[in-house]
Design an enzyme around this catalytic site. Sequence first.
Site, PDB file in Angstrom:
ATOM      1  N   ILE A  27       0.838  -1.206   0.000  1.00 41.63           N
ATOM      2  CA  ILE A  27       0.000   0.000   0.000  1.00 41.63           C
ATOM      3  C   ILE A  27       0.876   1.261   0.000  1.00 41.63           C
ATOM      4  O   ILE A  27       0.634   2.202  -0.768  1.00 41.63           O
ATOM      5  CB  ILE A  27      -0.967  -0.012   1.209  1.00 41.63           C
ATOM      6  CG1 ILE A  27      -1.950  -1.183   1.079  1.00 41.63           C
ATOM      7  CG2 ILE A  27      -1.721   1.318   1.318  1.00 41.63           C
ATOM      8  CD1 ILE A  27      -2.765  -1.483   2.329  1.00 41.63           C
ATOM      9  N   HIS A  56     -13.067   3.202   8.818  1.00 44.23           N
ATOM     10  CA  HIS A  56     -12.367   2.019   8.297  1.00 44.23           C
ATOM     11  C   HIS A  56     -12.968   1.573   6.954  1.00 44.23           C
ATOM     12  O   HIS A  56     -13.380   0.423   6.801  1.00 44.23           O
ATOM     13  CB  HIS A  56     -12.401   0.876   9.319  1.00 44.23           C
ATOM     14  CG  HIS A  56     -11.202  -0.034   9.187  1.00 44.23           C
ATOM     15  ND1 HIS A  56     -10.496  -0.516  10.273  1.00 44.23           N
ATOM     16  CD2 HIS A  56     -10.583  -0.553   8.097  1.00 44.23           C
ATOM     17  CE1 HIS A  56      -9.523  -1.290   9.849  1.00 44.23           C
ATOM     18  NE2 HIS A  56      -9.556  -1.331   8.534  1.00 44.23           N
ATOM     19  N   GLU A  97     -11.688   1.757  17.792  1.00 42.84           N
ATOM     20  CA  GLU A  97     -12.746   1.678  16.784  1.00 42.84           C
ATOM     21  C   GLU A  97     -13.661   0.477  16.943  1.00 42.84           C
ATOM     22  O   GLU A  97     -14.802   0.494  16.455  1.00 42.84           O
ATOM     23  CB  GLU A  97     -12.138   1.677  15.370  1.00 42.84           C
ATOM     24  CG  GLU A  97     -11.355   0.413  15.035  1.00 42.84           C
ATOM     25  CD  GLU A  97     -10.862   0.397  13.589  1.00 42.84           C
ATOM     26  OE1 GLU A  97     -10.215   1.372  13.184  1.00 42.84           O
ATOM     27  OE2 GLU A  97     -11.125  -0.597  12.884  1.00 42.84           O
ATOM     28  N   ARG A 105      -3.615   1.187  11.037  1.00 42.67           N
ATOM     29  CA  ARG A 105      -4.303   0.698  12.235  1.00 42.67           C
ATOM     30  C   ARG A 105      -4.274   1.802  13.280  1.00 42.67           C
ATOM     31  O   ARG A 105      -3.259   2.501  13.444  1.00 42.67           O
ATOM     32  CB  ARG A 105      -3.626  -0.562  12.803  1.00 42.67           C
ATOM     33  CG  ARG A 105      -3.896  -1.840  12.035  1.00 42.67           C
ATOM     34  CD  ARG A 105      -5.370  -2.293  12.122  1.00 42.67           C
ATOM     35  NE  ARG A 105      -5.602  -3.554  11.417  1.00 42.67           N
ATOM     36  CZ  ARG A 105      -6.019  -3.653  10.153  1.00 42.67           C
ATOM     37  NH1 ARG A 105      -6.249  -2.554   9.450  1.00 42.67           N
ATOM     38  NH2 ARG A 105      -6.223  -4.828   9.612  1.00 42.67           N
ATOM     39  N   THR A 111      -4.225   5.313   7.535  1.00 38.82           N
ATOM     40  CA  THR A 111      -5.198   4.340   7.012  1.00 38.82           C
ATOM     41  C   THR A 111      -4.772   2.927   7.407  1.00 38.82           C
ATOM     42  O   THR A 111      -5.297   1.960   6.859  1.00 38.82           O
ATOM     43  CB  THR A 111      -5.284   4.405   5.464  1.00 38.82           C
ATOM     44  OG1 THR A 111      -3.967   4.253   4.936  1.00 38.82           O
ATOM     45  CG2 THR A 111      -5.890   5.703   4.984  1.00 38.82           C
TER      46      THR A 111
END
Length: 346
Positions: A165, A305, A273, A244, A242
């Site tokens: 990513i 998320h 979250e 954790r 983006t």
Amino acid sequence: MKIAVFSAKRYDREFLSAANAKADAKAEAQAQAGHQLHFFDAPLDLDSVAVAAGHEVACIFVNDRCDAAVLQALAAGGTRLLALRCTGFNNVDLSAAAALGLKVVRVVTYSPYSVAEHAVALLLAINRKVHRAYARTRDSNFALDGLMGFDLHGKTVAVVGTGKIGLVFARIMRGFGCAVIGYDKFPSQAFLDLGARYVGAGDIGARADIISLHCPLTPETQHIINQETLGRMKRGALLINTSRGGLIDTEAAIEALKSGQLGGLGLDVYEQEADLFFRDLSSSIISDDVFQRLLSFPNVIVTGHQAFFTEEAIGTICETTLRSVTQFANGEALSDEIKLEPAKPQ
Ligand code: NAD
């Protein structure tokens, strides 16, 4: 195989069922059995684990809790494979799973573009105040005060974790004309080939106008963004996460936002979250005061998320998950197995 799917949302049911139908058609041609999917709304935890009894496979998502007690209960009920329909696996006690003989698979690769592009969306929105402009123009307020951003062109972007990513994010940032620096425990040639360069962990903050986090959450990376590292950042830098939530000490970030040290924050993930995300709480009172404080800043955007949430990504996640189950059923090597001691820590 009988699969208990936890935290099953409408889209999980739809895409997993479609992937299973596709796999079924293939299996029929090979005279093999398809899979039986049983969907449960509840997340996997000690309260819900009993429903997995009799299922060889438990299929979970990012906030399902797989500590030793839950894994023991799963194993006692006959579960032999834990299939994560996500990349990160910080919510699974791998040692306990190994001790119980439970195999664990994840989705190593689906669409790195989905997450990287969402990180860019957060960055652009925070910088150009798109969220504020959206609200203003709906109220016929076309004033520009407070909406000024800065050119990304020529700025320095730091990428922490230059894996799949991070690499896509870095490539997009190079396209914007940014200088890209990075930090990774395992530097890659692909990152250097973009015209980016590596710096020491301690140098990231001092140089970057923007920092984007793309490393996994491990004991080592827990709270890598804390009071001290925030203090070393350029004043007014933007931070995007983006990856954790646990990578950021949220209370320290709030203090940095209050003082102006942190110029803006784009979050798709949040430490606590599990108590909030993936459900509609619009008629509820949110008792998490830290989260509510975060939402009160005009220069903070939180998404729940959703970075992975593209058609392409969900389709691949579901197909890969069922492929792993089929491999397990056939006694084949598991291509996406998480080994206790991977060659490259995740
Ligand atoms: P990846 O394994 O390809 O890349 C992670 C990189 O981080 C690797 O290059 C690794 O060497 C590096 N790394 C490991 N420990 C590090 C450390 N201590 N310091 C710096 N770098 C370190 O993984 P990926 O597919 O790029 O995914 C990255 C993370 O993104 C996942 O771990 C997951 O937590 C998160 N993620 C979030 C979403 C979402 O929807 N928000 C979706 C998918 C993945």
